[in-house]
Design a protein around this motif. Structure first.
Motif, PDB file in Angstrom:
ATOM      1  N   ASP A 101     -40.293  -7.189 -10.255  1.00  0.00           N
ATOM      2  CA  ASP A 101     -39.913  -5.769 -10.309  1.00  0.00           C
ATOM      3  C   ASP A 101     -40.801  -4.867  -9.474  1.00  0.00           C
ATOM      4  O   ASP A 101     -40.877  -3.670  -9.734  1.00  0.00           O
ATOM      5  CB  ASP A 101     -39.890  -5.292 -11.767  1.00  0.00           C
ATOM      6  N   ASN A 102     -41.507  -5.435  -8.491  1.00  0.00           N
ATOM      7  CA  ASN A 102     -42.414  -4.567  -7.718  1.00  0.00           C
ATOM      8  C   ASN A 102     -42.605  -5.067  -6.295  1.00  0.00           C
ATOM      9  O   ASN A 102     -42.142  -6.152  -5.942  1.00  0.00           O
ATOM     10  CB  ASN A 102     -43.768  -4.496  -8.433  1.00  0.00           C
ATOM     11  N   PHE A 103     -43.296  -4.227  -5.515  1.00  0.00           N
ATOM     12  CA  PHE A 103     -43.526  -4.542  -4.095  1.00  0.00           C
ATOM     13  C   PHE A 103     -44.908  -5.136  -3.857  1.00  0.00           C
ATOM     14  O   PHE A 103     -45.335  -5.270  -2.714  1.00  0.00           O
ATOM     15  CB  PHE A 103     -43.426  -3.255  -3.262  1.00  0.00           C
ATOM     16  N   ILE A 117     -37.819  -5.934   9.250  1.00  0.00           N
ATOM     17  CA  ILE A 117     -38.806  -4.961   9.748  1.00  0.00           C
ATOM     18  C   ILE A 117     -40.084  -5.703  10.111  1.00  0.00           C
ATOM     19  O   ILE A 117     -40.605  -5.573  11.206  1.00  0.00           O
ATOM     20  CB  ILE A 117     -39.084  -3.875   8.679  1.00  0.00           C
ATOM     21  N   LEU A 118     -40.555  -6.518   9.163  1.00  0.00           N
ATOM     22  CA  LEU A 118     -41.778  -7.276   9.442  1.00  0.00           C
ATOM     23  C   LEU A 118     -41.444  -8.501  10.286  1.00  0.00           C
ATOM     24  O   LEU A 118     -40.686  -9.376   9.856  1.00  0.00           O
ATOM     25  CB  LEU A 118     -42.434  -7.706   8.126  1.00  0.00           C
ATOM     26  N   ARG A 119     -41.954  -8.544  11.511  1.00  0.00           N
ATOM     27  CA  ARG A 119     -41.654  -9.667  12.411  1.00  0.00           C
ATOM     28  C   ARG A 119     -42.900 -10.487  12.704  1.00  0.00           C
ATOM     29  O   ARG A 119     -42.828 -11.522  13.356  1.00  0.00           O
ATOM     30  CB  ARG A 119     -41.089  -9.155  13.736  1.00  0.00           C
ATOM     31  N   VAL A 129     -49.902 -20.371   3.561  1.00  0.00           N
ATOM     32  CA  VAL A 129     -50.292 -18.989   3.824  1.00  0.00           C
ATOM     33  C   VAL A 129     -50.735 -18.204   2.604  1.00  0.00           C
ATOM     34  O   VAL A 129     -51.352 -17.183   2.733  1.00  0.00           O
ATOM     35  CB  VAL A 129     -49.211 -18.199   4.584  1.00  0.00           C
ATOM     36  N   ALA A 130     -50.426 -18.655   1.428  1.00  0.00           N
ATOM     37  CA  ALA A 130     -50.889 -17.883   0.272  1.00  0.00           C
ATOM     38  C   ALA A 130     -50.859 -18.736  -0.981  1.00  0.00           C
ATOM     39  O   ALA A 130     -50.040 -19.626  -1.117  1.00  0.00           O
ATOM     40  CB  ALA A 130     -49.997 -16.667   0.084  1.00  0.00           C
ATOM     41  N   ASP A 131     -51.789 -18.437  -1.873  1.00  0.00           N
ATOM     42  CA  ASP A 131     -51.854 -19.166  -3.140  1.00  0.00           C
ATOM     43  C   ASP A 131     -51.007 -18.444  -4.170  1.00  0.00           C
ATOM     44  O   ASP A 131     -51.481 -17.574  -4.888  1.00  0.00           O
ATOM     45  CB  ASP A 131     -53.308 -19.242  -3.603  1.00  0.00           C
TER      46      ASP A 131
END
Ligand SMILES: CCCCCCCC/C=C\CCCCCCCC(=O)SCCNC(=O)CCNC(=O)[C@H](O)C(C)(C)COP(=O)(O)OP(=O)(O)OC[C@H]1O[C@@H](n2cnc3c(N)ncnc32)[C@H](O)[C@@H]1OP(=O)(O)O
Ligand SMILES: NC(=O)C1=CN([C@@H]2O[C@H](COP(=O)(O)OP(=O)(O)OC[C@H]3O[C@@H](n4cnc5c(N)ncnc54)[C@H](OP(=O)(O)O)[C@@H]3O)[C@@H](O)[C@H]2O)C=CC1
Length: 505
Positions: free
Chosen positions: A245-247, A261-263, A272-274
């Motif tokens: 429910d969030n960004f 938008i993000l390229r 890339v992330a845990d």
């Protein structure tokens, strides 16, 4: 061996941060899987013109609580909202409420915090450190308290490469910092913040480290447990897959990538992330509550790898509405390549789009959106472009302590069973459905829009090639010679392959 749900039967539970992302999932899970729990006391503040009661009513109406509602239409009777502002003296709890809590609470889950990476130090200390100290003060008054569970973060000690399940010495004695901040004005605090946080990237991780220390100081008086989740993402299974429910963290990155938008982003290429699903963190938290009532521990949530191509392919299958460009992000760890993509794939299209808006009499907006995006991803970069090693013996030990039913079904937190491509697909769909409130029935139109964007891109590329040809090739003899040489070389290669394929047939 008692089950976790049996332990919570008849217990009074106090939760801070219940209106937040993780708090809501914790409340839902407790009500659904521990139906014998006596009462949930939620410390909530009035906000944005809404009273505390209205906020709780709105919260339990949300889709997340559908399954609890099905099981028990009157589940709200177990929820007792308590008006509280964690940054105020005495947590702004009325003396009557404080006495009631002191008399009956058995377990505390402290989830409230400011998780913003750009929070001014004074406010971050006020909420994350002083708020925690005050809550511990209240906990000390609780006569039947069995466990105090503090939600920290795996990055509280991100200035270290290898992190064990221990509380490290704090960067500064919290009491001294609090005393100094009291007399300093905001400008001075702002100036000295970088010196204070040292090799931590932001005030969030700094104050979460101090909060851990503050909690540890109480270990002789209270049964404390600390949970350190890494990057918490959408739910894996419960109450349904893909709830978000969030960004925050990866969700905003996913949405920006899905909208085209993000390229580009600076991140580790392989893992890339845990990432860890929110329902896994909550299962671990509830199991830790049960276990801490008897022992003490600092478990960490096991992380999982997040791979970018799963995100892109998910958004191509289930596109977001009105994408700016087709989803296609380029993850790189190289600074120069990153800057190149920022220029070519972010700034140039934004300028072009704003130019079109200006020419058609509209207000330009794309450059502003990209500036905000760049600020957000620059704050996340620290986490996405480094690796940490975490020890998680306590997590494994806790898993071994659970009954087979809890371990495999009700309070499962074993992410080794997680199918990552499927999880990421549900996560992306979750951002579409629950964060952006987009309808799944609009997917054919969104696909059609992506096809239109692809055709625009092909047309744009063709026009660009013809333009370059006109400007450079047609005007210079040398460029023309090079061009003819390249074309004839291609032609020769083509003829060669055609000849060799005819021979093999
Ligand atoms: C391509 C695919 C591959 C990707 C691979 C990479 C993946 C991930 C990489 C790296 C993740 C690393 C993460 C590390 C995590 C550490 C773990 C933890 O321990 S804790 C949690 C972490 N905390 C945060 O994530 C907070 C970060 N966010 C912030 O600090 C701020 O949001 C910030 C500085 C980034 C931006 O601040 P502003 O002030 O510019 O914007 P604002 O206030 O957040 O909101 C912007 C607009 O959006 C709306 N908005 C926000 N949430 C909304 C919502 N749920 N629904 C609707 N609108 C919402 C707001 O209302 C606002 O709108 P209006 O401008 O006021 O109109
Ligand atoms: N999300 C993540 O990726 C991770 C989160 N964590 C930790 O998990 C915990 C929960 O995070 P998350 O749910 O994502 O955060 P959210 O921002 O979604 O929720 C924060 C909660 O804290 C409450 N809160 C904030 N300020 C106050 C205040 N002054 N008084 C009373 N309540 C307040 C908020 O209430 P209100 O609704 O009134 O604003 C909200 O309920 C935090 O401790 C965080 O550090 C750890 C690792 C990763």
């Amino acid at each position: 061996m008692t089950s976790v749900a049996d332990y919570y039967a008849g217990k009074n539970v106090l939760i801070t941060g219940a209106t937040g992302f993780m708090g809501k999932v914790l409340v839902e899970k407790l009500l659904r899987c521990c139906p014998q729990v006596r009462a949930l006391f939620l410390l909530v503040r009035p906000k944005a013109g809404q009273s505390m009661q209205q906020r709780v009513d709105d919260m339990i109406k949300c889709k997340l609580f559908d399954r609890v509602r099905e099981d028990d239409a009157h589940f709200h009777r177990k929820i007792v909202p308590i008006s509280s502002e964690l940054t105020e003296p005495g947590l702004a709890i009325s003396p009557e409420d404080a006495d009631k809590l002191a008399a009956c609470v058995n377990i505390v889950f402290h989830c409230a915090a400011t998780i913003r990476f750009d929070e001014p130090l004074k406010h971050a200390v006020q909420l994350n450190v002083i708020g925690t100290q005050q809550l511990l003060g209240l906990a000390r008054r609780m006569r039947h308290l069995e466990a105090f569970i503090h939600i920290s973060t795996a990055y509280a000690n991100c200035n270290r490469k290898h992190i064990d399940e221990v509380i490290y010495p704090p960067p500064v004695e919290p009491r001294k910092l609090i005393e100094s901040l009291e007399w300093m004005d905001d400008r001075i605090v702002q100036d000295i913040t970088p010196r204070l946080i040292g090799n931590r990237p932001n005030t969030y991780t700094y104050t979460k480290a101090l909060a851990e220390y503050v909690v540890q100081q109480e270990q002789d008086k209270l049964n404390i447990g600390i949970i350190r989740p890494s990057i918490v993402g959408a739910s894996w299974q419960e109450p349904f897959p893909g709830w978000i429910d969030n960004f925050n963290g990866p969700s905003g990155v996913f949405i920006a990538a899905g909208k085209g938008i993000l390229r580009t982003m600076r991140a580790n290429n392989d893992a890339v992330a845990d990432l860890i699903p929110v329902d896994v963190v909550i299962n671990l938290t509830l199991a830790a509550g049960w276990y801490t009532a008897v022992h003490k521990l600092v478990p960490r949530c096991p992380p999982g790898p997040l791979q970018k191509h799963h995100v892109m392919s998910s958004f191509k299958r289930n596109p977001l509405e009105q994408a700016f460009r087709r989803p296609n992000a380029n993850i790189t760890s190289n600074y120069l390549i990153y800057q190149y993509w920022i220029l070519v794939s972010h700034k140039f299209p934004a300028l072009l789009y704003d130019l079109v808006l200006r020419l058609t009499g509209q207000k330009p907006q794309m450059m502003r959106i990209f500036n905000r995006l760049h600020k957000a991803i620059s704050l996340l970069e620290y986490f996405s472009s480094q690796d940490w090693e975490w020890n998680s013996e306590n997590v494994n030990m806790l898993m071994a302590q659970l009954s087979p039913e809890d371990r495999k079904v009700t309070f499962n937190f074993d992410v080794r069973q997680l199918n990552w491509p499927e999880y990421i697909e549900n996560y992306c769909i979750g951002t579409k459905k629950y964060v952006l409130n987009e309808d799944m029935s609009d997917i054919p139109a969104a696909r059609q829009h992506l096809r239109k964007l692809r055709n625009i891109r092909y047309t744009f590329n063709t026009v660009l090639v013809v333009f370059i040809w006109r400007v450079f090739i047609a005007r210079s003899q040398m460029a023309r010679n090079i061009w003819y040489f390249v074309v004839s070389l291609c032609f020769k290669f083509l003829s060669y392959f055609r000849a060799s394929s005819t021979l093999t047939n």
